[in-house]
Design a protein around this motif. Structure first.
Motif, mmCIF file in Angstrom:
data_model
loop_
_atom_site.group_PDB
_atom_site.id
_atom_site.type_symbol
_atom_site.label_atom_id
_atom_site.label_comp_id
_atom_site.label_asym_id
_atom_site.label_seq_id
_atom_site.Cartn_x
_atom_site.Cartn_y
_atom_site.Cartn_z
ATOM 1 N N GLY A 1 0.801 -1.002 -0.053
ATOM 2 C CA GLY A 1 -0.293 -0.090 0.051
ATOM 3 C C GLY A 1 0.884 1.344 -0.071
ATOM 4 O O GLY A 1 0.214 2.358 -0.460
ATOM 5 N N PHE A 2 2.017 1.042 0.478
ATOM 6 C CA PHE A 2 2.897 2.238 0.497
ATOM 7 C C PHE A 2 4.378 1.992 0.258
ATOM 8 O O PHE A 2 4.727 0.908 0.821
ATOM 9 N N GLN A 3 5.060 2.866 -0.507
ATOM 10 C CA GLN A 3 6.351 2.748 -0.791
ATOM 11 C C GLN A 3 7.356 2.399 0.405
ATOM 12 O O GLN A 3 7.334 3.410 1.313
ATOM 13 N N PRO A 4 7.727 1.136 1.058
ATOM 14 C CA PRO A 4 8.466 0.918 2.071
ATOM 15 C C PRO A 4 9.854 1.538 2.546
ATOM 16 O O PRO A 4 10.156 1.421 3.430
ATOM 17 N N LYS A 5 10.687 2.084 1.396
ATOM 18 C CA LYS A 5 11.895 2.558 1.537
ATOM 19 C C LYS A 5 12.134 3.938 1.046
ATOM 20 O O LYS A 5 12.970 4.670 1.959
ATOM 21 N N TRP A 6 11.785 4.293 -0.040
ATOM 22 C CA TRP A 6 12.232 5.683 -0.576
ATOM 23 C C TRP A 6 11.252 6.862 -0.047
ATOM 24 O O TRP A 6 10.194 7.004 0.083
ATOM 25 N N ARG A 7 12.225 7.923 0.146
ATOM 26 C CA ARG A 7 11.693 9.241 0.612
ATOM 27 C C ARG A 7 10.685 9.812 -0.715
ATOM 28 O O ARG A 7 11.190 9.567 -1.826
ATOM 29 N N ARG A 8 9.903 10.743 -0.177
ATOM 30 C CA ARG A 8 9.126 11.440 -1.304
ATOM 31 C C ARG A 8 9.962 12.179 -2.298
ATOM 32 O O ARG A 8 9.707 12.034 -3.508
ATOM 33 N N ASP A 9 11.070 12.793 -1.810
ATOM 34 C CA ASP A 9 11.930 13.433 -2.880
ATOM 35 C C ASP A 9 12.631 12.420 -3.807
ATOM 36 O O ASP A 9 13.554 13.002 -4.738
ATOM 37 N N GLU A 10 12.661 11.367 -3.292
ATOM 38 C CA GLU A 10 13.635 10.158 -4.167
ATOM 39 C C GLU A 10 12.653 9.570 -5.097
ATOM 40 O O GLU A 10 13.108 8.626 -6.039
ATOM 41 N N MET A 11 11.253 9.963 -5.327
ATOM 42 C CA MET A 11 10.464 9.418 -6.240
ATOM 43 C C MET A 11 10.375 10.206 -7.541
ATOM 44 O O MET A 11 10.581 11.229 -7.473
ATOM 45 N N PRO A 12 10.532 9.497 -8.544
ATOM 46 C CA PRO A 12 10.490 10.205 -9.872
ATOM 47 C C PRO A 12 8.934 10.691 -10.194
ATOM 48 O O PRO A 12 8.103 10.216 -9.552
ATOM 49 N N TRP A 13 8.973 11.549 -11.177
ATOM 50 C CA TRP A 13 7.560 12.218 -11.630
ATOM 51 C C TRP A 13 7.271 11.607 -13.225
ATOM 52 O O TRP A 13 8.291 11.944 -13.809
#
Length: 454
Positions: free
Chosen positions: A137-149
């Motif tokens: 349900g939720f990204q378990p490892k990476w921070r929001r600012d590490e996610m691509p757009w």
């Protein structure tokens, strides 16, 4: 989240047109279908990071690779951002979460076959690119600012607007995954009954599917953090919709609700026009500064309906929106749970009897408490577990009466097995992962990618 809709470009001049559009979704029971959608997190096998859109190992390369299986590409500004095939689509959530929006199918057996085919196709191409996929349900490892757009116009508009109305909207966009099912209604009265039952029981689905206990590699204090995120995303377009339980509720009341949900955009001539925060009512009067004198079309209305995010959403059908993403068998279990409850008259009556005396305060207590406590949330002298067991029993009987069997003679109730096991054990998928995190994983979240990937 949906791609641009494909409806007739008819100008809207009257509110009744919107009501009629919703009502037009009514179908005879023999024509009721099941549409299942699920999202999943991609990750690079070597470093576990989410893939970007561009590049040899990017999401666009994956989409193009899937065209070998007969998927037709959909482009935006020359970039492949979705795929279409036989009434189904593959699309992208804002950070590249990979979504299958399934075709309208008759049985859960067919749904499960569709999911299996999709995951096999994705695995074939992903293996070549060094990618894997995880259902949670939720990204378990990476921070929001590490996610691509992803390069989709509607997401740029939403990205700018979300921080103005809530603190977790960008997390919703970039770090959540769900599984949902879209189900038909016969008429307005049938819609009202199904809406009320599914809204009251949506926290039960959230509890059974709770699988988002980690944030940035550590426990976050929730079992369904994805569900919690919706409580601080945008109060204008989320929540339990108390008016659904009021006398006189019907299509007109839902239209009035949607007219008061602030807009995001209008899709015109291949471009997204930023209308964030503006009123659809003013749009119908031709009084939007960004589109002076322009009237909305049914396409605008259809798009606008996809930008409301309540626990259950009405379009020309009902969408069950309360569950965390998960592995293959739970992608089949979610539609089974709701079809068993809503597509059999006896089961629907029994489900209504289960929830009809819930007070508004109790419905909200379930919604607000389940993200943290799931099946163990106290309720009326017992816990949510007891409610879940009763709902599962009603659903199983409904599926058995439907008597839709596979080649081995098994009916659709077989797909409830993982949910029944969770409820009987009083232990959610999230709690099982937490136990492993604190035990054999020694606090290393990387294990979840290796052990739970599709």
């Amino acid at each position: 989240m949906s791609s641009p809709t494909n409806v007739v470009e008819s100008p809207i001049t009257q509110r009744q047109t919107l009501v009629d559009f919703l009502a037009a979704g009514g179908r005879a029971k023999a024509d009721w279908r099941i549409g299942t959608e699920h999202e999943k997190f991609g990750f690079r096998l070597d470093d576990l990071r989410p893939p970007t859109f561009e590049g040899e190992r990017g999401i666009e390369a994956l989409l193009k690779g899937l065209t070998r299986f007969g998927w037709a590409p959909v482009e935006e500004h020359g970039r492949v951002i979705a795929l279409l095939r036989d009434g189904a689509s593959v699309s992208l959530e804002p950070a590249g979460q990979f979504e299958l929006s399934g075709a309208q199918l008759e049985t859960i057996h067919q749904t499960c076959g569709e999911v299996d085919t999709h995951l096999r196709e994705v695995r074939t191409v992903a293996d070549e690119l060094g990618l894997g996929f995880l259902g949670m349900g939720f990204q378990p490892k990476w921070r929001r600012d590490e996610m691509p757009w992803m390069p989709k116009g509607r997401y740029r508009i939403m990205r700018d607007y979300m921080p103005k109305v809530g603190s977790l909207g960008l997390d919703m966009m970039t770090r959540t995954c769900t599984v949902q099912v879209n189900l038909d209604v016969a008429n307005e009265a049938d819609m009202v009954k199904k809406f009320r039952v599914s809204l009251a029981l949506q926290p039960i689905a959230t509890a059974l599917f709770a699988d988002s206990p980690f944030t940035e590699g550590k426990p976050n204090g929730y079992l369904s953090y994805r569900s919690h995120i919706w409580t601080d995303t945008d109060p204008d377009r989320t929540g339990m919709l108390d008016f659904v339980f009021e006398d006189g509720f019907g299509y007109e009341r839902y239209v009035d609700y949607l007219l008061d949900v602030p807009m995001y955009f209008s899709y015109r001539n291949g471009e997204y026009v930023d209308l964030s925060g503006q009123s659809f009512r003013r749009f119908m009067d031709g009084k939007l500064d960004a589109l002076p004198g322009v009237l909305p079309t049914l396409r605008d209305w259809s798009d606008h309906m996809t930008t409301a995010f309540p626990e259950v959403r009405l379009k020309q059908y009902l969408e069950m929106r309360g569950a965390d993403g998960g592995p293959w068998n739970r992608l089949c279990a979610l539609p089974a749970f709701w079809v068993g409850l809503l597509y059999d008259d006896t089961a629907l009556d029994a489900a209504w009897d289960l929830v009809k005396d819930f007070s508004m305060a109790e419905r909200h207590a379930l919604r607000d408490g389940v993200p943290k406590h799931a099946l163990k949330l106290p309720f009326r002298g017992a816990t949510v577990r007891e409610l879940a067991l009763e709902a599962l029993k009603i659903s199983a009987h409904g599926l058995q009466r439907r008597a839709m069997t596979n080649h081995n003679g098994a009916d659709e109730s077989i797909f409830l097995t993982p949910l029944i096991e969770f409820a009987e054990a009083n232990e959610t998928p999230a709690e099982r992962k937490l136990a492993r995190f604190h035990g054999e994983w020694n606090g290393d979240i990387d294990h979840v990618f290796r052990e739970y990937a599709y």
